[in-house]
Design a protein around this motif. Structure first.
Motif, PDB file in Angstrom:
ATOM      1  N   SER A 128      85.651   7.011  73.754  1.00 55.69           N
ATOM      2  CA  SER A 128      84.659   7.547  74.678  1.00 55.69           C
ATOM      3  C   SER A 128      83.264   7.218  74.165  1.00 55.69           C
ATOM      4  O   SER A 128      83.092   6.781  73.023  1.00 55.69           O
ATOM      5  N   GLU A 129      82.268   7.451  74.998  1.00 57.95           N
ATOM      6  CA  GLU A 129      80.889   7.219  74.568  1.00 57.95           C
ATOM      7  C   GLU A 129      80.535   8.102  73.375  1.00 57.95           C
ATOM      8  O   GLU A 129      79.846   7.672  72.444  1.00 57.95           O
ATOM      9  N   GLU A 130      81.033   9.323  73.392  1.00 58.26           N
ATOM     10  CA  GLU A 130      80.760  10.235  72.281  1.00 58.26           C
ATOM     11  C   GLU A 130      81.406   9.725  70.997  1.00 58.26           C
ATOM     12  O   GLU A 130      80.793   9.770  69.912  1.00 58.26           O
ATOM     13  N   GLN A 131      82.641   9.244  71.094  1.00 59.17           N
ATOM     14  CA  GLN A 131      83.323   8.725  69.911  1.00 59.17           C
ATOM     15  C   GLN A 131      82.663   7.459  69.385  1.00 59.17           C
ATOM     16  O   GLN A 131      82.548   7.264  68.167  1.00 59.17           O
ATOM     17  N   LEU A 132      82.208   6.605  70.296  1.00 58.29           N
ATOM     18  CA  LEU A 132      81.477   5.415  69.866  1.00 58.29           C
ATOM     19  C   LEU A 132      80.204   5.798  69.126  1.00 58.29           C
ATOM     20  O   LEU A 132      79.832   5.154  68.134  1.00 58.29           O
ATOM     21  N   GLN A 133      79.562   6.862  69.583  1.00 56.24           N
ATOM     22  CA  GLN A 133      78.344   7.320  68.918  1.00 56.24           C
ATOM     23  C   GLN A 133      78.655   7.842  67.527  1.00 56.24           C
ATOM     24  O   GLN A 133      77.895   7.605  66.572  1.00 56.24           O
ATOM     25  N   HIS A 134      79.781   8.545  67.376  1.00 57.30           N
ATOM     26  CA  HIS A 134      80.174   9.055  66.061  1.00 57.30           C
ATOM     27  C   HIS A 134      80.412   7.896  65.082  1.00 57.30           C
ATOM     28  O   HIS A 134      79.985   7.969  63.918  1.00 57.30           O
ATOM     29  N   ILE A 135      81.095   6.852  65.554  1.00 56.38           N
ATOM     30  CA  ILE A 135      81.352   5.695  64.688  1.00 56.38           C
ATOM     31  C   ILE A 135      80.036   5.016  64.313  1.00 56.38           C
ATOM     32  O   ILE A 135      79.811   4.659  63.152  1.00 56.38           O
ATOM     33  N   SER A 136      79.159   4.864  65.301  1.00 53.18           N
ATOM     34  CA  SER A 136      77.858   4.232  65.060  1.00 53.18           C
ATOM     35  C   SER A 136      77.013   5.064  64.106  1.00 53.18           C
ATOM     36  O   SER A 136      76.348   4.510  63.210  1.00 53.18           O
ATOM     37  N   ASP A 137      77.047   6.382  64.263  1.00 55.04           N
ATOM     38  CA  ASP A 137      76.288   7.264  63.370  1.00 55.04           C
ATOM     39  C   ASP A 137      76.774   7.129  61.931  1.00 55.04           C
ATOM     40  O   ASP A 137      75.968   7.148  60.985  1.00 55.04           O
ATOM     41  N   ALA A 138      78.092   7.017  61.771  1.00 55.62           N
ATOM     42  CA  ALA A 138      78.647   6.867  60.421  1.00 55.62           C
ATOM     43  C   ALA A 138      78.163   5.561  59.791  1.00 55.62           C
ATOM     44  O   ALA A 138      77.809   5.522  58.600  1.00 55.62           O
ATOM     45  N   TRP A 139      78.128   4.492  60.593  1.00 61.30           N
ATOM     46  CA  TRP A 139      77.627   3.225  60.050  1.00 61.30           C
ATOM     47  C   TRP A 139      76.146   3.332  59.684  1.00 61.30           C
ATOM     48  O   TRP A 139      75.718   2.797  58.652  1.00 61.30           O
ATOM     49  N   ASP A 140      75.365   4.020  60.499  1.00 56.68           N
ATOM     50  CA  ASP A 140      73.942   4.219  60.187  1.00 56.68           C
ATOM     51  C   ASP A 140      73.778   4.943  58.856  1.00 56.68           C
ATOM     52  O   ASP A 140      72.883   4.610  58.059  1.00 56.68           O
ATOM     53  N   GLN A 141      74.642   5.920  58.604  1.00 54.05           N
ATOM     54  CA  GLN A 141      74.582   6.654  57.342  1.00 54.05           C
ATOM     55  C   GLN A 141      74.956   5.739  56.173  1.00 54.05           C
ATOM     56  O   GLN A 141      74.383   5.837  55.084  1.00 54.05           O
ATOM     57  N   MET A 142      75.927   4.850  56.405  1.00 51.04           N
ATOM     58  CA  MET A 142      76.285   3.879  55.368  1.00 51.04           C
ATOM     59  C   MET A 142      75.095   2.977  55.053  1.00 51.04           C
ATOM     60  O   MET A 142      74.780   2.736  53.883  1.00 51.04           O
ATOM     61  N   GLU A 143      74.458   2.478  56.089  1.00 53.15           N
ATOM     62  CA  GLU A 143      73.326   1.570  55.902  1.00 53.15           C
ATOM     63  C   GLU A 143      72.190   2.261  55.149  1.00 53.15           C
ATOM     64  O   GLU A 143      71.559   1.656  54.270  1.00 53.15           O
ATOM     65  N   GLU A 144      71.967   3.520  55.463  1.00 53.80           N
ATOM     66  CA  GLU A 144      70.885   4.265  54.805  1.00 53.80           C
ATOM     67  C   GLU A 144      71.180   4.504  53.330  1.00 53.80           C
ATOM     68  O   GLU A 144      70.273   4.449  52.491  1.00 53.80           O
ATOM     69  N   ALA A 145      72.460   4.748  53.008  1.00 54.96           N
ATOM     70  CA  ALA A 145      72.826   5.075  51.626  1.00 54.96           C
ATOM     71  C   ALA A 145      73.087   3.848  50.767  1.00 54.96           C
ATOM     72  O   ALA A 145      72.997   3.920  49.536  1.00 54.96           O
ATOM     73  N   ALA A 146      73.420   2.726  51.394  1.00 55.79           N
ATOM     74  CA  ALA A 146      73.779   1.522  50.627  1.00 55.79           C
ATOM     75  C   ALA A 146      72.636   1.091  49.713  1.00 55.79           C
ATOM     76  O   ALA A 146      71.485   1.052  50.105  1.00 55.79           O
ATOM     77  N   GLY A 147      72.981   0.792  48.476  1.00 53.02           N
ATOM     78  CA  GLY A 147      71.979   0.316  47.536  1.00 53.02           C
ATOM     79  C   GLY A 147      71.250   1.397  46.790  1.00 53.02           C
ATOM     80  O   GLY A 147      70.502   1.103  45.856  1.00 53.02           O
ATOM     81  N   ASN A 148      71.479   2.674  47.171  1.00 56.73           N
ATOM     82  CA  ASN A 148      70.742   3.723  46.452  1.00 56.73           C
ATOM     83  C   ASN A 148      71.542   4.989  46.186  1.00 56.73           C
ATOM     84  O   ASN A 148      71.230   5.709  45.248  1.00 56.73           O
ATOM     85  N   ASP A 149      72.561   5.310  46.980  1.00 53.80           N
ATOM     86  CA  ASP A 149      73.280   6.576  46.782  1.00 53.80           C
ATOM     87  C   ASP A 149      74.776   6.333  46.992  1.00 53.80           C
ATOM     88  O   ASP A 149      75.257   6.264  48.120  1.00 53.80           O
ATOM     89  N   VAL A 150      75.496   6.214  45.900  1.00 50.32           N
ATOM     90  CA  VAL A 150      76.916   5.893  45.954  1.00 50.32           C
ATOM     91  C   VAL A 150      77.723   6.988  46.636  1.00 50.32           C
ATOM     92  O   VAL A 150      78.608   6.719  47.451  1.00 50.32           O
ATOM     93  N   GLU A 151      77.441   8.244  46.306  1.00 51.80           N
ATOM     94  CA  GLU A 151      78.224   9.354  46.862  1.00 51.80           C
ATOM     95  C   GLU A 151      78.032   9.474  48.369  1.00 51.80           C
ATOM     96  O   GLU A 151      78.994   9.695  49.111  1.00 51.80           O
ATOM     97  N   LYS A 152      76.803   9.327  48.838  1.00 48.73           N
ATOM     98  CA  LYS A 152      76.547   9.407  50.277  1.00 48.73           C
ATOM     99  C   LYS A 152      77.183   8.226  51.003  1.00 48.73           C
ATOM    100  O   LYS A 152      77.694   8.371  52.114  1.00 48.73           O
ATOM    101  N   PHE A 153      77.148   7.062  50.379  1.00 48.46           N
ATOM    102  CA  PHE A 153      77.785   5.903  50.983  1.00 48.46           C
ATOM    103  C   PHE A 153      79.289   6.120  51.088  1.00 48.46           C
ATOM    104  O   PHE A 153      79.902   5.805  52.119  1.00 48.46           O
ATOM    105  N   LEU A 154      79.884   6.657  50.038  1.00 48.53           N
ATOM    106  CA  LEU A 154      81.318   6.935  50.036  1.00 48.53           C
ATOM    107  C   LEU A 154      81.685   7.871  51.187  1.00 48.53           C
ATOM    108  O   LEU A 154      82.629   7.612  51.940  1.00 48.53           O
ATOM    109  N   ALA A 155      80.927   8.949  51.337  1.00 47.27           N
ATOM    110  CA  ALA A 155      81.209   9.914  52.394  1.00 47.27           C
ATOM    111  C   ALA A 155      81.058   9.281  53.776  1.00 47.27           C
ATOM    112  O   ALA A 155      81.877   9.510  54.679  1.00 47.27           O
ATOM    113  N   ALA A 156      80.028   8.457  53.951  1.00 49.01           N
ATOM    114  CA  ALA A 156      79.795   7.813  55.244  1.00 49.01           C
ATOM    115  C   ALA A 156      80.861   6.768  55.540  1.00 49.01           C
ATOM    116  O   ALA A 156      81.303   6.619  56.692  1.00 49.01           O
TER     117      ALA A 156
END
Length: 244
Positions: free
Chosen positions: A123-151
């Motif tokens: 659904s559109e909502e589920q696609l947004q959840h997947i996209s949000d998780a990727w955004d969190q990965m991108e934000e954490a990559a290169g600086n916060d291992v634990e946050k990247f792991l969770a995302a």
């Protein structure tokens, strides 16, 4: 990378202790676990706590009670290997890394198909959840291992949920534990996470575009890459051990 486990109550602590012993082979299949009074003395808990813990281990398929024989460890082919704690205990005793590779093989059979299904059904909502998780990965990559792991874990779990098939839900718990074990081997440093972003991006774009075949192939490519990095990490560990 330091692992922050949630606090356990007394029963949970006993389950964790005994489960770890069983998966490490300290109490092999067919052998009885220590008697109640022995466990009470060893672990400093009441018989009620021990009995509840044994029920918890039985629910994971690890033990069974036999008349006049006590509580025996069941054959390993009867263990619930999809239970997140069982995965954790097995990973903790997996000095060769073979179990981590088996977990990756399991993911390679499940997640590409899930990505293809998500591309068709999300659904559109589920696609947004997947996209949000990727955004969190991108934000954490290169600086916060634990946050990247969770995302990263969230990204994969949201894809499984987006299949619309409820039977993927218990598998999602197992894959969460599997992925955590994998990333703690392959992505120990913030810089390790940067290379995996484009692979995740390809999966995300294919799912959003509704391209099932591309989503399947992108997920399989990502997992193949993970398997190669696990093998390299294990090889480095073996080399270090031989040189020490």
């Amino acid at each position: 990378m330091k692992k922050h486990a949630p606090p356990r109550n007394l029963c949970g602590q006993v389950i964790h202790e005994l489960g770890g012993r069983i998966l490490a082979g300290e109490i092999p299949p067919g052998q009885a676990i220590p008697q109640e009074w022995t466990l009470c003395e060893q672990l400093g808990v009441s018989r009620t706590v021990v009995r509840e813990a044994i029920k918890g281990l039985a629910a994971k398929g690890l033990v069974e009670s036999r008349a006049k024989r006590g509580t025996l460890v069941r054959p390993s082919n009867q263990w619930n290997y999809l239970d997140p704690e069982v995965i954790q205990w097995q990973s903790g005793s997996d000095s060769s890394g073979s179990n981590l590779l088996r977990l990756t093989e399991f993911r390679q059979t499940i997640e590409p198909k899930a990505a293809a299904m998500a591309a068709k059904r999300a659904s559109e909502e589920q696609l947004q959840h997947i996209s949000d998780a990727w955004d969190q990965m991108e934000e954490a990559a290169g600086n916060d291992v634990e946050k990247f792991l969770a995302a990263d874990i969230l990204f994969h779990v949201e894809i499984l949920h987006a299949t619309g098939n409820p039977f993927f839900s218990p598998v999602a718990h197992a894959i969460s534990a599997s992925l955590e074990s994998s990333l703690r081997v392959t992505n120990c440093l913030p810089s390790d996470n940067l290379s995996s972003l484009p692979l995740h991006k390809k999966v995300l774009k294919a799912i959003i575009a509704g391209q099932a075949t591309q989503a399947h192939n992108a997920m399989l490519s990502m997992l193949n890459d993970a398997a190669k990095r696990i093998e390299k990490a294990i090889a480095r560990t073996d080399t270090s051990a031989n040189n020490s």
